[in-house]
Design an enzyme around this catalytic site. Structure first.
Site, PDB file in Angstrom:
ATOM      1  N   ASP A 199     -28.774  -5.091  15.103  1.00 29.81           N
ATOM      2  CA  ASP A 199     -27.617  -5.639  15.804  1.00 29.81           C
ATOM      3  C   ASP A 199     -28.026  -6.596  16.912  1.00 29.81           C
ATOM      4  OD1 ASP A 199     -28.378  -2.853  16.742  1.00 29.81           O
ATOM      5  OD2 ASP A 199     -27.283  -3.559  18.496  1.00 29.81           O
ATOM      6  N   ASP A 242     -18.430   2.164  30.201  1.00 27.88           N
ATOM      7  CA  ASP A 242     -17.481   1.529  31.118  1.00 27.88           C
ATOM      8  C   ASP A 242     -17.292   0.043  30.850  1.00 27.88           C
ATOM      9  OD1 ASP A 242     -19.824   0.399  32.086  1.00 27.88           O
ATOM     10  OD2 ASP A 242     -19.785   1.454  34.003  1.00 27.88           O
ATOM     11  N   ARG A 278     -22.327 -15.984  28.762  1.00 21.49           N
ATOM     12  CA  ARG A 278     -23.395 -16.320  27.806  1.00 21.49           C
ATOM     13  C   ARG A 278     -22.886 -17.345  26.806  1.00 21.49           C
ATOM     14  NH1 ARG A 278     -26.538 -11.570  24.759  1.00 21.49           N
ATOM     15  NH2 ARG A 278     -24.615 -11.312  23.559  1.00 21.49           N
ATOM     16  N   LYS A 331     -20.270 -11.074  29.381  1.00 17.10           N
ATOM     17  CA  LYS A 331     -20.937  -9.777  29.282  1.00 17.10           C
ATOM     18  C   LYS A 331     -20.661  -8.999  30.566  1.00 17.10           C
ATOM     19  CE  LYS A 331     -24.864  -8.996  27.456  1.00 17.10           C
ATOM     20  NZ  LYS A 331     -26.322  -8.934  27.166  1.00 17.10           N
ATOM     21  N   GLY A 345     -19.491  -3.617  23.021  1.00 12.58           N
ATOM     22  CA  GLY A 345     -18.993  -2.556  23.884  1.00 12.58           C
ATOM     23  C   GLY A 345     -18.779  -2.981  25.314  1.00 12.58           C
ATOM     24  N   ARG A 346     -19.389  -4.103  25.710  1.00 12.08           N
ATOM     25  CA  ARG A 346     -19.188  -4.604  27.071  1.00 12.08           C
ATOM     26  C   ARG A 346     -19.220  -6.129  27.113  1.00 12.08           C
ATOM     27  NH1 ARG A 346     -24.296  -5.136  30.107  1.00 12.08           N
ATOM     28  NH2 ARG A 346     -26.032  -4.947  28.651  1.00 12.08           N
ATOM     29  N   GLY A 352     -20.588  -2.729  17.610  1.00 10.63           N
ATOM     30  CA  GLY A 352     -19.628  -3.699  18.129  1.00 10.63           C
ATOM     31  C   GLY A 352     -19.869  -4.015  19.593  1.00 10.63           C
ATOM     32  N   ARG A 389     -24.607 -11.377  13.764  1.00 13.91           N
ATOM     33  CA  ARG A 389     -25.871 -10.660  13.730  1.00 13.91           C
ATOM     34  C   ARG A 389     -26.127 -10.111  12.324  1.00 13.91           C
ATOM     35  NH1 ARG A 389     -26.018  -8.628  19.324  1.00 13.91           N
ATOM     36  NH2 ARG A 389     -24.231  -9.515  20.424  1.00 13.91           N
ATOM     37  N   ASP A 405     -29.887 -11.017  23.499  1.00 17.59           N
ATOM     38  CA  ASP A 405     -29.912  -9.679  24.093  1.00 17.59           C
ATOM     39  C   ASP A 405     -31.252  -9.384  24.762  1.00 17.59           C
ATOM     40  OD1 ASP A 405     -27.273  -9.074  23.497  1.00 17.59           O
ATOM     41  OD2 ASP A 405     -27.779  -8.384  21.494  1.00 17.59           O
TER      42      ASP A 405
END
Length: 497
Positions: free
Chosen positions: A249, A122, A173, A110, A90-91, A88, A180, A259
């Site tokens: 992913d 974090d 972005r 992002k 995460g940031r 998932g 995905r 990515d």
């Protein structure tokens, strides 16, 4: 006043288990590094408003814009071949979707703070990786390769802790979607056929509307993803791009490059090149990318089996039939691209061998990938007068043993003599297929160092300018086309998380 972003959030209307609703975490003192004004206009957005205090607060995650439904999407994935059932965002936080003249586009932040998928992270991003993704994704767009885009980069006024203390940043972005292969794996791993079907129907409506009328819409969806990915990876190879972390992913079903963590470009040609510091066995090396793409697509096909047919044997047959098309699509795209790079407008028996033998000679002689093909365009022979000696020497000098080029070039000249059209037409074709400028790894690193260590963004701006016209000569920036000392050997990239 109208909303800054005209959102219409179709993904957020899917069932709640597809995502977590989460707002960005505000940052202390945001500062705009760069706004992509051209992209903003293409999306129907007002660049001046995006650059205003209101726009900056939105781009930094300090304010949720009107009409947004911020979410972190759920997905799974194979990471270096090992399946992780829940990953998932995460940031990253998807603010919503805008509909412009080019269709529906996701707007995602992002580095916008932790989400339920952060796994003790974090949720932040460091400035270096943000600038890398901005620069390389825009360079890929200019090269004509499908990619996510960068709308903005902002610094946060906060620090993030990685191996050291680094300035924080947020990237805005833009993507055709963030669905995905791992998105489908998430539901398949849970045996959630209802969720799998809802996701597939959403993907068809968004990316393959014609598939809805096919005899088997879900096979048609799979075939569409296969075609887009096969063609995408062929285009990566044509410019020497190495994604670096082709986990499932990180594979978009939209067929966009997504990515850009440990990505890099070839300098010296070697198909075994892998720059990523975490790719210790070369799984995602340059030459392995087609094989890995098919491996990932096979995982997608496995996830879709419950939709392909109620009969397991028939479902497997449908999946295998769809996957069997990958090789032909990839080979056609890859060899078609190589032919254009060699100035061949037609296809004949022996062309694949001609191109392959050049690549073999380049690898054996440590020739620079981009420079070799670019200089070939100047070494096209003129009927009756042969080749310009200086142009030929410019190519030969890239080979440890220049006679290896000479032997190959004789065959190339004979093949060009069979082509219709003029030498000038062949040169024009080659100039549109062989960039003069790519994001050279040493230039990218120097740009990041200047920004992070000295808050100097001039190298970033200059690189963006140069890379926005990769197929033009740009004499004032000719040194940006030069290869690094040592051919780039020993260079390493890092994930940037």
């Amino acid at each position: 006043m109208t909303a800054l972003f005209p959102f219409d959030n179709s993904y957020a209307r899917l069932p709640g288990r597809f995502f977590a609703r989460i707002a960005p975490t505000p940052v202390e003192a945001p500062r705009l590094v760069r706004l992509n004004r051209t992209l903003a206009s293409d999306l129907g957005l007002d660049p001046a408003r995006l650059e205003s205090p209101e726009g900056l607060e939105i781009l930094a995650g300090r304010r949720v814009p009107e009409g947004a439904e911020p979410i972190a999407t759920a997905y799974a994935g194979h990471q270096f071949g090992q399946f992780v059932p829940q990953l998932g965002d995460g940031r990253a936080i998807l603010l919503g979707e805008v509909v412009g003249r080019d269709g529906r586009r996701d707007i995602q932040l992002k580095g916008a703070g932790p989400t339920p998928f952060s796994r003790r992270g974090d949720g932040r991003a460091a400035l270096g990786p943000v600038l890398r993704e901005y620069l390389v994704s825009e360079a890929m767009h200019a090269l004509g390769i499908p990619t996510t885009r960068a709308l903005a980069a902002v610094t946060t006024g906060e620090q993030v802790i990685r191996e050291t203390v680094l300035p924080g940043a947020v990237l805005t972005r833009v993507a055709s979607s963030h669905i995905r292969v791992g998105s489908f794996q998430f539901f398949a791993a849970r045996g959630d056929v209802e969720g799998l079907r809802a996701l597939a129907d959403h993907a068809i409506a968004r990316h393959d509307p014609a598939a809805a009328d096919a005899e088997n819409p879900y096979r048609a969806l799979l075939e569409g993803v296969i075609r887009r990915q096969a063609e995408l990876v062929a285009r990566w190879l044509s410019v020497g791009f190495i994604h670096g972390v082709m986990n499932t992913d990180n594979m978009s079903i939209a067929g966009e490059t997504i990515d850009y963590g440990p990505c890099a470009f070839l300098d010296t040609y070697d198909p075994a090149t892998a720059f990523s510091s975490i790719d210790r066995h070369g799984r995602y090396a340059y030459g392995n990318q087609p094989r890995i793409a098919l491996w990932n697509l096979t995982r997608l096909a496995e996830a879709l089996l419950p939709l392909l047919s109620d009969d397991e044997t028939r479902a497997v047959a449908e999946a295998e039939a769809a996957l069997s098309g990958f090789a032909a699509i990839f080979e056609a795209a890859y060899h078609g691209g190589l032919n254009r790079k060699l100035g061949l407008a037609t296809t004949r028996d022996g062309d694949a061998s001609l191109a392959g033998d050049l690549l073999k000679a380049m690898a054996e002689n440590e020739a620079d990938f981009t420079l070799t093909f670019r200089r070939l365009g100047d070494a096209v022979p003129e009927p009756g007068s042969g080749c310009e000696p200086a142009a030929v020497e410019a190519v030969r000098s890239l080979f440890i043993d220049p006679t290896a080029y000479d032997r190959w070039a004789e065959r190339w000249h004979n093949r060009l003599a069979e082509e219709p059209g003029t030498a000038a037409e062949r040169k024009r074709m080659m100039r549109t297929a062989n960039p003069a400028f790519i994001p050279r790894n040493h230039r990218v690193e120097a740009m990041i160092e200047a920004a992070v260590e000295r808050q100097d963004y001039a190298p970033f701006e200059t690189l963006l300018t140069v890379l926005s016209r990769p197929y033009d000569d740009q004499p004032d920036f000719a040194h940006y086309a030069e290869a690094p000392e040592g051919g780039g050997r020993g260079y390493r990239t890092f994930c940037g998380t």
